[in-house]
Design a protein around this motif. Structure first.
Motif, PDB file in Angstrom:
ATOM      1  N   TRP A  92     130.689  61.032  29.287  1.00  0.00           N
ATOM      2  CA  TRP A  92     130.839  60.098  28.171  1.00  0.00           C
ATOM      3  C   TRP A  92     132.311  59.669  28.037  1.00  0.00           C
ATOM      4  N   MET A  95     133.086  57.347  30.985  1.00  0.00           N
ATOM      5  CA  MET A  95     132.499  56.019  30.801  1.00  0.00           C
ATOM      6  C   MET A  95     133.238  55.237  29.720  1.00  0.00           C
ATOM      7  N   TRP A 113     131.597  50.115  33.539  1.00  0.00           N
ATOM      8  CA  TRP A 113     131.041  51.081  32.592  1.00  0.00           C
ATOM      9  C   TRP A 113     129.550  50.854  32.381  1.00  0.00           C
ATOM     10  N   THR A 117     126.522  53.953  32.911  1.00  0.00           N
ATOM     11  CA  THR A 117     125.943  54.492  31.666  1.00  0.00           C
ATOM     12  C   THR A 117     124.902  55.561  31.951  1.00  0.00           C
TER      13      THR A 117
END
Length: 163
Positions: A92, A95, A113, A117
């Motif tokens: 996370w 990203m 990005w 995901t």
């Protein structure tokens, strides 16, 4: 996952035909297949836990009593949950950093990005599957953290062939 595999196969086949027959190629083909493979792997992590398709060495675990097998299974699942949680958090952050910097994919005109995901999503899916596995062990519905038993399956097939 099957659609991703079909996509990867078709793009790769098309790329090979273009390259060797027409001396041409797709600019975005290799990168698209690379990202599709990443999606396939990340979605397959949780699916592998759900279907008990992951391989492991369990000769020592099978020699234990059912109570100890459950304990070892819970420890293994807990360690996997910690690992999946760390990877979900790290992916996370990764990203989000890529999103803030605004890096685009190399050959696909889209921000990178968006293509990655699946990383936090895949690890969160794995985390959910591992929590389900922990619940199955705690509730006594399974003897431990069960994995694929290809040798056992082959022996059962040998002794009980289907007509």
């Amino acid at each position: 996952m099957a659609l991703l595999l079909v996509f990867m196969t078709l793009v790769t086949f098309y790329q090979v035909v273009l390259r060797y027959v027409f001396n041409d190629g797709l600019l975005w083909g290799q990168e698209a297949v690379l990202y599709a493979f990443g999606w396939l792997v990340m979605l397959g992590l949780g699916y592998g836990v759900r279907t008990r398709a992951h391989l492991g060495i369990d000769i020592l675990v099978k020699a234990l009593t059912p109570r100890h097998r459950r304990t070892i299974g819970l420890v293994a699942v807990a360690l996997c949950i910690i690992y999946a949680g760390l990877l979900a958090y790290g992916s996370w952050i990764y990203m989000d950093t890529i999103r803030m910097v605004g890096i685009e994919a190399q050959d696909i005109p889209v921000e990178r990005w968006l293509l990655i995901t699946v990383m936090p999503f895949g690890f969160l899916l794995l985390l959910a599957r591992l929590c389900t596995e922990a619940w199955l062990i705690l509730s006594g519905r399974t003897a431990g953290f069960e994995i694929a038993d290809e040798a056992g399956d082959a022996l059962r097939e040998l002794h009980n062939p289907h007509p």
